[in-house]
Design an enzyme around this catalytic site. Structure first.
Site, mmCIF file in Angstrom:
data_model
loop_
_atom_site.group_PDB
_atom_site.id
_atom_site.type_symbol
_atom_site.label_atom_id
_atom_site.label_comp_id
_atom_site.label_asym_id
_atom_site.label_seq_id
_atom_site.Cartn_x
_atom_site.Cartn_y
_atom_site.Cartn_z
ATOM 1 N N ARG A 237 5.377 -0.183 5.657
ATOM 2 C CA ARG A 237 6.093 -0.296 4.391
ATOM 3 C C ARG A 237 5.994 -1.729 3.885
ATOM 4 O O ARG A 237 6.089 -2.690 4.643
ATOM 5 C CB ARG A 237 7.569 0.096 4.555
ATOM 6 C CG ARG A 237 7.774 1.587 4.779
ATOM 7 C CD ARG A 237 7.395 2.390 3.539
ATOM 8 N NE ARG A 237 7.580 3.828 3.717
ATOM 9 C CZ ARG A 237 6.615 4.665 4.082
ATOM 10 N NH1 ARG A 237 5.399 4.205 4.347
ATOM 11 N NH2 ARG A 237 6.849 5.951 4.196
ATOM 12 N N GLU A 266 5.177 -1.718 -5.564
ATOM 13 C CA GLU A 266 3.960 -0.945 -5.778
ATOM 14 C C GLU A 266 4.074 -0.222 -7.116
ATOM 15 O O GLU A 266 5.104 0.391 -7.371
ATOM 16 C CB GLU A 266 3.755 0.076 -4.655
ATOM 17 C CG GLU A 266 3.456 -0.550 -3.313
ATOM 18 C CD GLU A 266 3.236 0.484 -2.213
ATOM 19 O OE1 GLU A 266 3.337 1.708 -2.491
ATOM 20 O OE2 GLU A 266 2.969 0.083 -1.070
ATOM 21 N N HIS A 285 -2.154 1.622 -1.280
ATOM 22 C CA HIS A 285 -1.362 2.629 -0.559
ATOM 23 C C HIS A 285 -2.078 3.979 -0.566
ATOM 24 O O HIS A 285 -1.507 5.003 -0.941
ATOM 25 C CB HIS A 285 0.042 2.747 -1.159
ATOM 26 C CG HIS A 285 1.043 3.305 -0.180
ATOM 27 N ND1 HIS A 285 2.395 3.061 -0.275
ATOM 28 C CD2 HIS A 285 0.902 4.097 0.922
ATOM 29 C CE1 HIS A 285 3.032 3.666 0.710
ATOM 30 N NE2 HIS A 285 2.138 4.308 1.450
#
Length: 323
Positions: A237, A266, A285
């Site tokens: 994370r 993000e 990601h």
């Protein structure tokens, strides 16, 4: 039983789900992508479909659960579940299950590829190729004999440890409590021993979930404690990392590189200094997405298993909360 499926899955995967609950009515709102892409779009379901659902498979927006009064099971397609933990989010009596166990291969392979590319200077050679420049960028490093420290010894961390061990690395793990070392690890330590382990590691790779105890853990003291010339990787994370501290460690040359598939926030803003930090390799990601077909197969397996367990009254796999 009404089962609302928010995943775009193949006919074979539908058969597996429906075979787990033959008497159920399955609803597939669809996402408009290629079959088997796995993409989710919770807004594709109508309010009536959400209200009638006894089971929802897929990451429906948490705000829509207020209308899911019949819900008994929300089976997420993600390993993370933070968005559903706020009080009152889950309907009373409904179980929340995540997809831990589906992403180990995909995330570990992606992060290992990023680390190896940094160790072999491949991003620099790609830059030289674009400039049509035949340039030798100098010495490289190897995982053979290297010391790798893995933060988080679950499914993904375990996969990563086995890959590194197979390449000849000495792998130590850090988790909440010390204990026996699973396959791929030479030793496993409690989180309290982290600072003493950082100076010994050539690679530090984190697969930790987001939690109050992990947010900001990788800060100035963390990076200063790492071995000069070491590599940092984050496939867990983004909020683990103090990005200003990481940028400083890269700019000073203390760290040789950082492989990041997750950031905070993000998407990473275009003006964020991480983009241009020396030695930073960033992907958006994507390691834990559905790009590797086995991920969606595993999610369907988990969901089908939980449908069978729900019907028979057995404990659910990966249950993390109950409304």
């Amino acid at each position: 039983m009404n089962v609302l499926v928010l995943l775009d899955i193949s006919d074979t995967q539908r058969e597996k789900l429906e075979g787990a609950a033959p008497e159920a009515r399955f609803i597939y709102p669809g996402v408009g992508g290629e079959a088997g892409s796995g993409l989710t779009m919770g807004s594709g379901a109508t309010d009536g479909q959400v209200a009638a659902a006894d089971v929802i498979i897929g990451n429906i927006p948490a705000s829509r659960l207020a209308g899911a009064g019949r819900l008994k099971l929300l089976q997420l397609n993600s390993a993370g579940y933070d968005a559903y933990l706020a009080p009152g989010t889950m309907p009373a009596g409904a179980s929340l299950c995540c997809a831990v166990g589906a992403y180990g291969q995909a995330v570990s392979e992606h992060v290992l590829a990023m680390v190896l590319s940094l160790m072999k200077r491949l991003p620099g050679y790609r830059d030289s190729q674009r400039e049509h420049a035949w340039v030798d960028l100098g010495p490289v490093t190897t995982l053979l004999g290297a010391h790798v420290l893995v933060l988080g010894c679950g499914d993904i961390g375990g996969h990563f440890a086995r890959l590194c061990s197979a390449m000849g690395a000495h792998v130590a793990g850090v988790r909440r409590h010390a204990g026996s070392a699973p396959e791929g690890f030479e030793s496993v330590h409690a989180m309290e021993g982290l600072q003493g382990l950082l100076p010994k590691a050539d690679v530090v790779a984190s697969f930790l979930p987001s939690a109050p105890s992990t947010r900001g853990l990788a800060g100035g003291r963390f990076f200063a404690s790492m071995k000069p010339g070491a590599y940092f990787a984050n496939g867990g994370r983004g909020d683990l990392v103090d990005e200003d501290a990481l940028v400083a460690a890269l700019r000073s040359g203390h760290l040789a590189g950082a492989a990041l598939d997750v950031t905070d926030p993000e998407p990473l803003p275009a003006d964020n200094p991480l983009w241009d930090a020396p030695g930073a390799l960033i992907t958006p990601h994507v390691s834990g997405g559905f790009h590797l077909p086995c991920v969606l197969d595993s999610i369907v397996d988990i969901a089908a298993g939980n449908l069978r367990r729900l019907r028979s009254g057995e404990p659910l796999r990966n249950e993390v909360a109950r409304g």
